[in-house]
Write a protein that holds these residues in place. Structure first.
Motif, mmCIF file in Angstrom:
data_model
loop_
_atom_site.group_PDB
_atom_site.id
_atom_site.type_symbol
_atom_site.label_atom_id
_atom_site.label_comp_id
_atom_site.label_asym_id
_atom_site.label_seq_id
_atom_site.Cartn_x
_atom_site.Cartn_y
_atom_site.Cartn_z
ATOM 1 N N THR A 118 21.181 -74.591 -1.413
ATOM 2 C CA THR A 118 22.406 -73.975 -2.277
ATOM 3 C C THR A 118 21.954 -72.473 -1.701
ATOM 4 O OG1 THR A 118 22.582 -76.305 -3.669
ATOM 5 C CG2 THR A 118 23.026 -73.837 -4.018
ATOM 6 N N LEU A 119 23.423 -71.579 -1.492
ATOM 7 C CA LEU A 119 23.120 -70.339 -1.415
ATOM 8 C C LEU A 119 24.314 -70.204 -2.667
ATOM 9 C CD1 LEU A 119 22.248 -67.909 -0.144
ATOM 10 C CD2 LEU A 119 24.069 -67.751 1.317
ATOM 11 N N VAL B 182 20.225 -66.700 -4.254
ATOM 12 C CA VAL B 182 21.671 -66.189 -3.975
ATOM 13 C C VAL B 182 21.546 -64.593 -3.628
ATOM 14 C CG1 VAL B 182 21.810 -64.366 -6.022
ATOM 15 C CG2 VAL B 182 20.470 -66.255 -6.711
ATOM 16 N N ALA B 183 22.908 -63.871 -2.893
ATOM 17 C CA ALA B 183 23.125 -63.483 -2.057
ATOM 18 C C ALA B 183 24.453 -63.010 -3.630
ATOM 19 C CB ALA B 183 23.945 -63.734 -1.459
ATOM 20 N N GLU C 68 21.247 -57.727 -2.137
ATOM 21 C CA GLU C 68 20.579 -58.589 -2.620
ATOM 22 C C GLU C 68 21.079 -59.344 -2.384
ATOM 23 O OE1 GLU C 68 17.108 -57.679 -5.723
ATOM 24 O OE2 GLU C 68 18.722 -56.863 -6.340
ATOM 25 N N GLN C 69 19.572 -60.191 -1.492
ATOM 26 C CA GLN C 69 19.526 -61.740 -1.212
ATOM 27 C C GLN C 69 18.568 -62.096 -0.757
ATOM 28 O OE1 GLN C 69 20.640 -64.438 2.930
ATOM 29 N NE2 GLN C 69 21.513 -62.123 2.328
ATOM 30 N N GLY C 70 18.040 -62.758 -1.560
ATOM 31 C CA GLY C 70 16.835 -63.089 -1.981
ATOM 32 C C GLY C 70 16.827 -64.842 -2.614
ATOM 33 N N PRO C 71 15.111 -65.259 -2.640
ATOM 34 C CA PRO C 71 14.882 -66.815 -4.226
ATOM 35 C C PRO C 71 15.934 -66.342 -5.017
ATOM 36 C CG PRO C 71 13.013 -66.144 -2.067
ATOM 37 C CD PRO C 71 13.920 -64.574 -1.504
ATOM 38 N N ALA C 72 16.222 -67.731 -5.424
ATOM 39 C CA ALA C 72 16.979 -67.106 -6.655
ATOM 40 C C ALA C 72 16.216 -66.694 -7.888
ATOM 41 C CB ALA C 72 17.641 -68.765 -7.232
ATOM 42 N N THR D 113 11.869 -63.043 2.342
ATOM 43 C CA THR D 113 13.230 -63.422 2.265
ATOM 44 C C THR D 113 13.857 -62.769 1.546
ATOM 45 O OG1 THR D 113 12.553 -64.984 1.099
ATOM 46 C CG2 THR D 113 12.552 -65.394 3.067
ATOM 47 N N HIS D 114 13.305 -61.404 0.941
ATOM 48 C CA HIS D 114 13.628 -60.878 -0.335
ATOM 49 C C HIS D 114 13.966 -59.423 -0.019
ATOM 50 C CE1 HIS D 114 13.989 -59.569 -5.097
ATOM 51 N NE2 HIS D 114 14.965 -59.423 -4.618
ATOM 52 N N ALA D 115 15.210 -59.190 -0.015
ATOM 53 C CA ALA D 115 15.922 -57.496 0.503
ATOM 54 C C ALA D 115 16.832 -57.923 -0.630
ATOM 55 C CB ALA D 115 16.360 -57.747 1.813
ATOM 56 N N ALA D 116 17.124 -55.582 -0.401
ATOM 57 C CA ALA D 116 18.137 -55.269 -1.355
ATOM 58 C C ALA D 116 18.463 -53.298 -0.918
ATOM 59 C CB ALA D 116 17.780 -54.808 -2.686
ATOM 60 N N ARG D 117 19.497 -53.130 -0.442
ATOM 61 C CA ARG D 117 21.152 -52.165 0.189
ATOM 62 C C ARG D 117 20.433 -51.083 -1.015
ATOM 63 N NH1 ARG D 117 24.112 -52.780 4.731
ATOM 64 N NH2 ARG D 117 24.256 -55.255 3.963
ATOM 65 N N CYS D 118 19.371 -51.223 -1.276
ATOM 66 C CA CYS D 118 19.191 -49.260 -1.977
ATOM 67 C C CYS D 118 18.135 -48.735 -1.276
ATOM 68 C CB CYS D 118 18.583 -50.449 -3.890
ATOM 69 S SG CYS D 118 18.751 -48.576 -4.805
#
Length: 348
Positions: free
Chosen positions: A47-48, A249-250, A259-263, A336-341
């Motif tokens: 589940t995403l 979560v995205a 931001e995207q990564g494990p919940a 697998t955890h990344a952010a646009r910042c």
């Protein structure tokens, strides 16, 4: 830029993979992008959760994947849908189709059979002058026209029972307005799963439902996902729901994933200021006053030159206005955890 899809183990069957998916809509001021270079991968049984304010592009992303975009819209990028795996991933490598490139008649064959959607408001998604059983039967006959009436009726009742609709024979003869909000949502779930898809998109499936009914619907979706090995794209603005149902979560803002990564990691250690703002604004029993994010989402035809969140960001610096930050790995987090910042938020 981080390629999060490449971090999946090779034995995991990727059911749906988007790469730089962009949707453009014509306006009087020119083309705007409600979905802008979105990339993600969704594995079998995973589940995403897609999170963001209204206008962030969540629903438009879902409609693009379903081939249901507004007239005049155009798409770029890729959205690869895999065939059902036989358990060892053999079919996945050989049978993939780009949803953005298939012909309309091919998309109609895929829609419902291999990818399906639960729409946000069942009262408007269901035809008010057609009995719910007939609407579910139509979803089945589109893919199995050879079925006779008795077999179709049996499949309808099976679908309603699977969706935990009480008295399925009676409910099948009723019209949508005769059902409660919770029952209408269960009918939508039955219709979406009637043809046996392996990817399910749920667009705000618990909106406007009582909290007790919301919990029942979430439990039902979780049970069906486990039993059917569904890959679930769950769209919501409710972070409490995300914490309950999502593996990953995205977070979307102004058409992009920020931001995207494990919940668990994203919710406990948010790296983007927007994600932190959403968490501070989420209702909690222990807090008397919510902290709203100042300002509003900018209109798509007037986005700032750099980071779209910069005008509302408490960490804004001059460099934020120069260019859109790349999606980069969050410091000291998993791969697998990344952010646009460029100035990641400090943990609270």
């Amino acid at each position: 830029m981080v390629d999060l899809a490449s971090n999946y183990d090779v034995v995991m069957a990727i059911r749906l993979e988007a790469r730089d998916l962009t949707v453009e809509l014509p306006t009087r001021k020119g083309w705007v992008r409600p979905v802008n270079e979105v990339s993600f991968a969704l594995a079998e049984g995973e589940t995403l959760g897609i999170v963001g304010e209204s206008g962030s592009g969540k629903t438009m992303l879902a409609l693009a994947l379903m081939g249901l975009m507004p007239p005049g819209a155009r798409c770029r990028g890729e959205a690869w849908l895999a065939a059902s795996s036989n358990g060892n991933g053999a079919n996945h490598a050989r049978q993939r189709e780009n949803l953005l490139a298939v012909a309309p008649e091919e998309m109609r064959a895929l829609r419902g059979r291999r990818i399906a959607m639960i729409f946000q408001e069942p009262m408007t998604a269901l035809n008010p002058v057609v009995r719910v059983g007939a609407q579910i039967a139509e979803a089945i006959r589109v893919h199995e026209p050879e079925l006779d009436a008795s077999d179709a009726d049996r499949r309808v009742l099976d679908a309603l029972e699977r969706a935990a609709v009480p008295e399925p024979e009676r409910r099948a003869r009723q019209y949508p307005h005769e059902l409660s909000g919770g029952l209408r949502q269960r009918v939508m779930i039955a219709m979406a799963l009637a043809a046996g898809p392996h990817v399910l998109i749920a667009d705000e499936p618990t909106t406007a439902l009582d909290v007790t009914v919301q919990k029942q619907i979430l439990d039902l979706i979780e049970t069906l996902q486990r039993e059917l090995r569904l890959s679930l794209l769950f769209i919501t603005h409710d972070l409490g729901v995300v914490a309950q149902v999502a593996d990953r979560v995205a977070v979307m803002y102004a058409g992009r994933i920020v931001e995207q990564g494990p919940a668990g990691e994203v919710l406990r250690h948010p790296s983007h200021p927007y994600t932190q703002g959403l968490l501070r604004a989420a209702p909690r029993l222990a807090r008397e006053k919510l902290e709203a994010i100042p300002g509003t989402v900018p209109p798509l035809d007037a986005l700032p030159p750099g980071c779209a969140f910069a005008p509302r960001c408490p960490l804004h610096v001059a460099a934020c206005d120069l260019e859109m930050p790349q999606l980069v790995r969050a410091k000291e987090r998993s791969e697998t955890h990344a952010a646009r910042c460029i100035s990641p938020a400090e943990e609270s």
